[in-house]
Design a protein around this motif. Structure first.
Motif, PDB file in Angstrom:
ATOM      1  N   HIS A 217       0.855  -1.189   0.000  1.00  0.00           N
ATOM      2  CA  HIS A 217       0.000   0.000   0.000  1.00  0.00           C
ATOM      3  C   HIS A 217       0.891   1.240   0.000  1.00  0.00           C
ATOM      4  O   HIS A 217       1.235   1.791   1.035  1.00  0.00           O
ATOM      5  CB  HIS A 217      -0.893  -0.041   1.241  1.00  0.00           C
ATOM      6  CG  HIS A 217      -2.001   0.956   1.234  1.00  0.00           C
ATOM      7  ND1 HIS A 217      -1.801   2.291   1.391  1.00  0.00           N
ATOM      8  CD2 HIS A 217      -3.342   0.785   1.091  1.00  0.00           C
ATOM      9  CE1 HIS A 217      -2.963   2.922   1.365  1.00  0.00           C
ATOM     10  NE2 HIS A 217      -3.919   2.028   1.179  1.00  0.00           N
ATOM     11  N   GLY A 218       1.240   1.701  -1.218  1.00  0.00           N
ATOM     12  CA  GLY A 218       2.197   2.800  -1.335  1.00  0.00           C
ATOM     13  C   GLY A 218       1.621   4.073  -1.905  1.00  0.00           C
ATOM     14  O   GLY A 218       2.351   4.861  -2.502  1.00  0.00           O
ATOM     15  N   HIS A 219       0.302   4.304  -1.741  1.00  0.00           N
ATOM     16  CA  HIS A 219      -0.288   5.497  -2.360  1.00  0.00           C
ATOM     17  C   HIS A 219      -1.044   6.330  -1.329  1.00  0.00           C
ATOM     18  O   HIS A 219      -1.049   6.042  -0.128  1.00  0.00           O
ATOM     19  CB  HIS A 219      -1.204   5.089  -3.519  1.00  0.00           C
ATOM     20  CG  HIS A 219      -2.606   4.720  -3.111  1.00  0.00           C
ATOM     21  ND1 HIS A 219      -3.709   5.076  -3.845  1.00  0.00           N
ATOM     22  CD2 HIS A 219      -3.072   4.034  -2.040  1.00  0.00           C
ATOM     23  CE1 HIS A 219      -4.798   4.629  -3.252  1.00  0.00           C
ATOM     24  NE2 HIS A 219      -4.441   3.991  -2.165  1.00  0.00           N
ATOM     25  N   GLU A 220      -1.660   7.388  -1.779  1.00  0.00           N
ATOM     26  CA  GLU A 220      -2.561   8.328  -1.099  1.00  0.00           C
ATOM     27  C   GLU A 220      -2.059   8.843   0.245  1.00  0.00           C
ATOM     28  O   GLU A 220      -2.842   9.245   1.101  1.00  0.00           O
ATOM     29  CB  GLU A 220      -3.979   7.764  -0.974  1.00  0.00           C
ATOM     30  CG  GLU A 220      -4.189   6.613  -0.048  1.00  0.00           C
ATOM     31  CD  GLU A 220      -5.672   6.241   0.049  1.00  0.00           C
ATOM     32  OE1 GLU A 220      -6.458   7.062   0.551  1.00  0.00           O
ATOM     33  OE2 GLU A 220      -6.045   5.136  -0.354  1.00  0.00           O
ATOM     34  N   GLY A 221      -0.745   8.863   0.431  1.00  0.00           N
ATOM     35  CA  GLY A 221      -0.201   9.511   1.611  1.00  0.00           C
ATOM     36  C   GLY A 221      -0.126   8.657   2.851  1.00  0.00           C
ATOM     37  O   GLY A 221       0.074   9.187   3.958  1.00  0.00           O
ATOM     38  N   TYR A 222      -0.278   7.331   2.722  1.00  0.00           N
ATOM     39  CA  TYR A 222      -0.011   6.455   3.864  1.00  0.00           C
ATOM     40  C   TYR A 222       1.497   6.402   4.106  1.00  0.00           C
ATOM     41  O   TYR A 222       2.288   6.988   3.368  1.00  0.00           O
ATOM     42  CB  TYR A 222      -0.587   5.066   3.610  1.00  0.00           C
ATOM     43  CG  TYR A 222      -2.088   4.978   3.822  1.00  0.00           C
ATOM     44  CD1 TYR A 222      -2.615   4.472   5.000  1.00  0.00           C
ATOM     45  CD2 TYR A 222      -2.968   5.421   2.847  1.00  0.00           C
ATOM     46  CE1 TYR A 222      -3.978   4.400   5.203  1.00  0.00           C
ATOM     47  CE2 TYR A 222      -4.340   5.360   3.032  1.00  0.00           C
ATOM     48  CZ  TYR A 222      -4.844   4.848   4.220  1.00  0.00           C
ATOM     49  OH  TYR A 222      -6.199   4.794   4.412  1.00  0.00           O
TER      50      TYR A 222
END
Length: 754
Positions: A217-222
């Motif tokens: 999960h490498g997106h949306e600012g996590y």
């Protein structure tokens, strides 16, 4: 401030797309048509590493929060939720995010080491749930990847500060998303190394439990995105000052632990799109001004290439982050296929450089973003804009989406309405994923796929043909009851009718069409339009049961001078746009969802000058953050004037007099970079609302009333007193004014037990 031309063009288009040629196409509306059937590309196999997937449909990671025991062990609710989508024909399922940073990122763990996330770490007792999940999915002909997240970081709820006296963490000293006054401290290289080690262990555990791959999960600012974007990672020293290294090291560790043949998928944003979204606000908003140096498109493509070298086999690509939440969570108002140009950029780059995975095969690119329309999805695949398509909310709305599309029964697919009230907002408020149009989603463990036949079929009258009445009628009729729908107007749909008028509500229009088709095709349903079903009428019919779903009633507020201005209810104007006449200056009284959707429609489709007056501090309180943010951001772009903390005092000829609070504590009505907190989460650092006020006046050719409706229980209570039938029930907005989510939930529950 650097920007990407393509990203800027896309971000700008997500507001005014309704003004161009936009019917049933990428970047416009999406319809449930079957012009390209049979969908041979969508339902062709594809290879990922050594794994062959039967088709090119991926279920998106629709977060499985509160779908596990407090230890993190997947429970039957989670298993049955995935089994329904596997049986529905999806080629590849992905779980919601599973943290690998318990004990490191305090925002992912509840007090006493409990968890609202499923977990694969910590204890062997969790393993059995994962084995059962993998085996059940395989038994239904699908594959499943586990989505791992290094953590939430700055986008985690800062309640850990109160509950555990632990400060939230991030890549650098960053403001917390929910309460920007709370700082998130940088993780040490040692702590980050532990997360990488945990990732390798979680991946090998998943492989051993029988899952088919791992999904990062490498997106949306996590947290993984925070570590791999210079917007959030502003470290000056240490090995992770190299913004690519954390992600690459994590992939290498997983590849080393799991060997060469275990598929690794990576979710990434091509751009945070913050500069393109907020422009000069990036220099003035305290919680945004440090985030200007995000990855460019070329930065991201270069990073993706290096991730492939490290071991990644598959990517899905989107735009945005939490601070422009409507991008990675495209709501009803976003156009169909909104990110197909994003996936195209990545696919063309990989093709031009002939990038292959370590297994020596091409790296598929998965497109995301409102692709639940079979023709649009198939066209994207045929035109080479992507290799696979990802569906999240569409397969929550209808788990049999794939089976129906494969069979050419597109008109039978229950459409998603893009409201995000069940799939996203429900777990934000403390629940688990559900669906507004599919009452069984999230309850597959307790609700049968096919409700059992009624022991004694009854003749049932349903007062009101809105979503509650129609959904009750459909399920009750399928169980064998004879149902008569009694609708006082000439059209089925209730409040869905005005709600589906703006072009940005095309998903709602699709749902209305589906409801009507299903009701008209059901042999056990009789539809009676233009029928006023009062107690005398109902008593004459001799029904075994009567169900009231007659909706809300709207009134005219007793405000001085209301007779001096032309006025209309928003719902009436939407159904009868001719009532707008030549009016150009519009004042909308009420800044809830209906008021704001009407304002958007008037500004973009009717070229009106619009002001919206709201008594509360915030517009659209209770609406999903993404839907709310999209409307507010693009209303500002269209020049819509939003006036909060304001009360209408009186009307005069072409004038609306309002009392405005102008104290320092009045929130910026255009703030879309910070969410509204749930009502049970206080923000002790929020500014207090003062009482300084002054009288202002607004010019108006037409006043539109959007002050909400109240549940109208009068017909039910009268029928109850008159004993019009042996059984009398009240559901939907006539019992409690709410949303489609609550209406459908009540309708299905009653229809299953009557």
């Amino acid at each position: 401030m650097k920007t990407d031309i393509l990203v800027q063009q896309l971000v700008d288009s997500y507001g005014n797309w309704v003004q161009g040629e936009c019917e049933n196409r990428q970047g416009g509306t999406g319809r449930m048509t079957r012009e390209l059937y049979p969908y041979d590309t969508m339902f062709s196999p594809i290879q990922v590493n050594r794994l062959t997937l039967k088709n090119r449909v991926v279920m998106a990671p629709m977060g499985n929060l509160q779908m596990a025991e407090e230890s993190g062990r997947p429970n039957d609710k989670m298993l049955q939720y995935f089994f329904a989508r596997a049986a529905g024909g999806v080629g590849l399922l992905t779980t919601g995010l599973i943290p690998i940073s318990h004990g490191i990122d305090p925002s992912v763990t509840e007090p006493r080491n409990r968890s609202y996330f499923p977990r694969i770490d910590g204890t062997r007792t969790n393993y059995a749930g994962w084995r059962d999940l993998a085996q059940g999915v395989h038994a239904r002909g699908s594959r499943i990847f586990i989505q791992l997240t290094p953590g939430l970081g700055r986008v985690g709820a800062p309640t850990c500060l109160v509950n555990e006296y632990k400060v939230p963490v991030s890549a650098s000293l960053n403001p917390n998303f929910y309460i920007p006054e709370v700082p998130c401290v940088p993780l040490t290289d040692i702590a980050l190394g532990r997360i990488i080690k945990n990732g390798g262990q979680a991946a090998i555990d998943a492989m051993t439990m029988g899952l088919d791959g791992v999904y990062l999960h490498g997106h949306e600012g996590y947290l993984l995105d925070q570590m791999t974007s210079r917007a959030f990672n502003r470290r000056k020293a240490g090995k992770y000052a190299d913004w690519q290294r954390f992600g690459i090291d994590l992939v290498k560790n997983i590849r080393q632990r799991c060997g060469p043949n275990f598929p690794i998928m990576y979710r990434i944003d091509l751009s945070l799109a913050l500069n393109e979204t907020y422009g000069q606000r990036m220099n003035t908003v305290k919680s945004l001004k440090h985030f200007q140096n995000g990855r460019s498109i070329q930065d991201t493509l270069d990073y993706m290439e290096n991730l492939v070298k490290a071991g990644v086999d598959l990517f899905d690509v989107d735009l945005g982050c939490y601070d422009n939440w409507w991008l990675p969570h495209p709501p009803a108002g976003m156009p169909a296929g909104c990110f197909l140009d994003v996936s195209r950029v990545a696919k063309e780059y990989f093709a031009a450089k002939d990038i292959k995975s370590n297994a020596g095969v091409p790296v598929p690119i998965v497109a995301v973003g409102k692709l639940g329309y079979p023709d649009i999805a198939e066209r994207a695949l045929r035109e080479g804009r992507c290799d696979m398509i990802m569906l999240g909310r569409p397969v929550l709305a209808d788990p049999d989406w794939c089976n129906k599309a494969y069979a050419g029964e597109v008109e039978k697919i229950r459409p998603c309405i893009g409201c995000q009230e069940g799939c996203v907002n429900e777990f934000v408020e403390g629940g688990h994923p559900q669906c507004a149009v599919n009452a069984r989603t999230g309850f597959e463990d307790v609700m049968p796929a096919v409700p059992e036949k009624a022991e004694k079929p009854k003749r049932i009258g349903v007062v009101g043909g809105g979503p509650a009445g129609l959904n009750f009628a459909l399920t009750a009729a399928q169980r064998g009851h004879k149902v008569e729908i009694l609708e006082k107007t000439g059209r089925l749909g209730g409040k869905v009718v005005p709600g589906s008028v703006p072009l940005v509500k095309f998903d709602f229009a699709n749902y209305l069409d589906w409801l009507r088709r299903e009701a008209e095709a059901e042999p056990n349903i009789t539809i009676k339009l233009n029928t006023l079903a009062d107690s005398a009428y109902l008593k004459e019919q001799g029904y075994d049961a009567v169900v009231f779903s007659n909706g809300t009633r709207e009134g005219t507020p007793p405000i001085q001078g209301i007779d001096k201005v032309p006025y209309v209810q928003a719902t009436e104007l939407l159904v009868k746009p001719e009532l707008l006449g030549d009016a150009k200056r519009i004042v909308i009284v009420g800044g809830g969802v209906v008021g704001c959707e009407t304002a958007y429609w008037l500004a973009y489709e009717k070229n009106c000058q619009v002001s919206v007056v709201e008594m509360l501090p915030n517009f659209m309180e209770g609406a999903c953050t993404a839907n709310r943010g999209h409307l507010i951001h693009y209303m500002e772009k269209a020049g819509v004037r939003l006036i909060n903390c304001a009360k209408v005092m009186r009307f005069d000829t072409n004038l609306v007099y309002i009392e405005r609070n102008i104290s320092d504590g009045v929130p910026d009505p255009y703030n879309t970079w910070q969410p509204l907190l749930p009502k049970n989460i206080p923000n002790p650092l929020a500014k207090k609302l003062g009482s300084d006020a002054y009288l202002d006046q607004l010019s108006a050719d037409l006043v539109v009333l959007a002050m909400g409706g109240r549940a109208d229980e009068r017909p039910f209570l009268d029928a109850q007193s008159q004993r019009v039938a042996p059984e009398i029930y009240n559901i939907g907005d006539s019992f409690h004014a709410g949303r489609v989510l609550e209406a459908n939930r009540a309708a299905y529950s009653l229809a299953c037990r009557i």
